[in-house]
Design a protein around this motif. Structure first.
Motif, mmCIF file in Angstrom:
data_model
loop_
_atom_site.group_PDB
_atom_site.id
_atom_site.type_symbol
_atom_site.label_atom_id
_atom_site.label_comp_id
_atom_site.label_asym_id
_atom_site.label_seq_id
_atom_site.Cartn_x
_atom_site.Cartn_y
_atom_site.Cartn_z
ATOM 1 N N GLY A 1 0.680 -1.336 0.057
ATOM 2 C CA GLY A 1 0.055 0.004 -0.179
ATOM 3 C C GLY A 1 0.677 1.075 -0.138
ATOM 4 N N ALA A 2 0.304 2.264 -0.613
ATOM 5 C CA ALA A 2 1.168 3.509 -0.679
ATOM 6 C C ALA A 2 1.065 4.353 0.575
ATOM 7 C CB ALA A 2 0.500 4.666 -1.620
ATOM 8 N N GLY A 3 2.218 4.815 1.072
ATOM 9 C CA GLY A 3 2.229 5.540 2.176
ATOM 10 C C GLY A 3 1.449 6.877 1.990
ATOM 11 N N ALA A 4 1.050 7.268 3.448
ATOM 12 C CA ALA A 4 0.219 8.684 3.483
ATOM 13 C C ALA A 4 1.172 10.011 2.848
ATOM 14 C CB ALA A 4 -0.063 9.030 4.850
ATOM 15 N N LEU A 5 0.431 11.096 2.200
ATOM 16 C CA LEU A 5 1.123 12.191 2.045
ATOM 17 C C LEU A 5 0.377 13.322 2.673
ATOM 18 C CD1 LEU A 5 3.179 13.900 0.157
ATOM 19 C CD2 LEU A 5 1.150 14.269 -1.577
ATOM 20 N N VAL A 6 1.038 13.799 3.873
ATOM 21 C CA VAL A 6 0.533 14.760 4.678
ATOM 22 C C VAL A 6 0.997 16.122 4.355
ATOM 23 C CG1 VAL A 6 0.043 15.313 7.266
ATOM 24 C CG2 VAL A 6 0.293 13.104 6.366
ATOM 25 N N SER A 7 0.069 17.243 4.337
ATOM 26 C CA SER A 7 0.494 18.595 4.195
ATOM 27 C C SER A 7 -0.159 19.433 5.247
ATOM 28 C CB SER A 7 0.268 19.327 2.625
ATOM 29 O OG SER A 7 0.597 18.344 1.531
ATOM 30 N N GLY A 8 0.854 20.369 5.828
ATOM 31 C CA GLY A 8 0.393 21.155 6.762
ATOM 32 C C GLY A 8 1.098 22.227 6.984
#
Length: 516
Positions: free
Chosen positions: A84-91
């Protein structure tokens, strides 16, 4: 000062994208739009990837960090399914200069076959691959991806979770699914795949800890790191659980199948000031405005484009512009009650505005009035000369004036007009007291000047004469002439008293030629 709506701090799970916006109590220091025609600041960027990690101290003038974190994907299966793909988190994180920021990358999950292993580099390790003992079939499942993220002062702020590992090669396993938003139980970690692609096993909903051997239908994935692919029944591992702070709301989508990474960028806030010398100043005078820009909270100078305006920045009249040298510039311009200096931003430095108020006074004036001739006679026309100068100088001031008999403003208006080069002469009847008022201008104050004038009665002579030799017993006329000795152009008026041969006095009125 203003409150900004900033992107919140996030944690998210493997195989997703998470971005959330919340209202944070962030105080902006010197943050303004760049001036028209000037480039936006170029952020400073720091990054890590894979198993790398790095720390830095937030420098002076930095109040927010823009963060993008990618969780590592889960390991793939030898049979073909991918992890599964990892999360892409922006903040966006609110910070204070001096905070210590740690960026942590992440390794992908261990592929199957390869035994019950897990990747350990990162914030949170992925789950170990499931064993291959189920009815003697299949190899071990792949390991879950590792979580990447950012810690500020040793506290997790953004966690991009790892993706779930693929199922083992011993059955029809498929790739692990993405993790969900841990702070929201409705978006728990997504389940892994099995058989024809249906899902079994799912990530825990925001748990601080989890079963490191997660995967398949029987186990939950570890928080952050992706769950392992199952050897049993060849199930794909569940994605790692996402985590958001207590006041954060956000959305989650898939990231990429890649190693974990973190990128942080920031710009530096500035403070701009403007001062005026002299202050107070006189209207119309040229004074010196000094513009300075520094890193916010420091005395470190910042150079770049600036503009100085009368009134508000961007909309007021432009007084001067150019480039700050070593953070400073001086502009010589007309005195204004309010000015604004705008620094347009340069390199990594944000633009900022600074304002100043200046006490601007009207220049005082002195007005005088003189009369000629002086003294004068009643009824005589007199030349009145009005002069106005800057107080204490001989500098003439032009503008409107009014000449009054008696008191300025209440007396009878004798004449009104305009001073030319500070002076005017008018003709008006002699008055014992006169007052001249200078009306003032946009740069010079009003002023009054008064004068007293001796106004005397004229000296007269009286003559009596007969037009012919009188004859005794006949009626004849005697003429009485009254003449003014100085003001000969004015006909005397009034009454005269006379008698004949010492008789009873009689009174007569002078006619138009001064004869009764």
């Amino acid at each position: 000062m203003s409150k900004l709506r900033e992107p919140a701090l996030l944690r998210a799970a493997g195989g997703v994208i998470a971005t959330a916006m919340v209202a944070l109590g962030v105080t902006a220091v010197g943050l303004v739009p760049a001036q028209a025609g000037t480039p936006a600041p170029t952020p400073i960027t720091r990054s890590v990837s894979g198993t790398g990690s790095s720390s830095f101290t937030v420098p002076a003038g930095v109040t927010k960090l823009t963060i993008v974190a990618q969780g590592a994907s889960g390991g793939g299966s030898a049979k073909g399914p991918l992890g599964g793909a990892g999360a892409l988190v922006s903040g966006t994180a609110s910070v204070t200069p001096g905070d210590v920021v740690k960026m942590v990358g992440a390794a992908q999950g261990v592929a199957s076959p390869g035994g019950p292993a897990s990747a350990a580099s990162g914030l949170y390790a992925g789950g170990k691959g499931g064993n291959d003992s189920y009815r003697g079939r299949g190899a071990a499942g792949a390991g879950g991806g590792v979580a990447a993220g950012v810690q500020i002062n040793n506290i997790d702020q953004i966690v991009a979770a790892g993706g779930g590992g693929a199922g083992s090669a011993g059955g029809d396993g498929s790739s692990g699914c993405a993790g969900g938003v841990g702070a929201d139980a409705l978006q728990a970690g997504m389940v892994g795949g099995v058989g024809g692609g249906s899902c079994s096993g799912k990530g825990s909903a925001g748990a601080a800890t989890g079963n490191p051997d997660g995967g398949g239908a029987a186990f939950l994935s570890a928080a952050g790191g992706g769950g392992a692919g199952g050897g049993k029944a060849s199930a794909g591992g569940g994605g790692g659980s996402s985590f958001l702070g207590s006041s954060v709301a956000g959305t989650v989508n898939y990231g990429a199948r890649t190693v974990g990474s973190v990128s942080i960028s920031y710009t530096v806030d500035t403070t701009t000031t403007v001062t005026a010398t002299p202050d107070p100043a006189f209207a119309g005078d040229t004074i010196a405005y000094t513009v300075k820009t520094m890193v916010a909270g420091t005395t470190t100078p910042v150079s770049g484009p600036y503009a100085l305006y009368a009134g508000a920045c961007g909309t007021g009249a432009l007084l001067g512009n150019g480039n700050l040298s070593n953070g400073t510039a001086t502009v010589n311009a007309t005195a204004h009650a309010s000015v604004c200096a705008s620094f347009g931003g340069a390199a990594e430095y944000n633009g900022s505005d600074g304002t100043a108020t200046v006490t601007v006074n009207l220049k005082p004036t002195t007005t005088t009035v003189t009369a000629s001739p002086n003294p004068a006679l009643v009824g005589q026309n007199v030349g009145y000369t009005i002069n106005t100068v800057v107080a204490g100088t001989r500098t003439p001031v032009s503008g409107d004036f009014t000449l009054y008999s008696g008191v300025c403003g209440t007396g009878t208006v004798l004449e009104a007009g305009t001073l030319v080069n500070g002076t005017a002469t008018v003709q008006a009847p002699a008055n014992a007291s006169v007052c001249a008022r200078f009306a003032g201008t946009t740069t010079h104050a009003t002023s009054d000047g008064s004068a007293t004038l001796p106004v005397n009665k004229d000296v007269t002579t009286t003559d009596v004469w007969l037009p012919s030799s009188p004859v005794y017993g006949q009626t004849d006329f005697a003429y009485i002439d009254v003449n003014r000795t100085a003001n000969s152009w004015v006909t005397p008026s009034g009454t005269v008293t006379y008698s004949w041969n010492g008789g009873t006095p009689q009174t007569g009125t002078l006619n138009e030629v001064g004869i009764p």
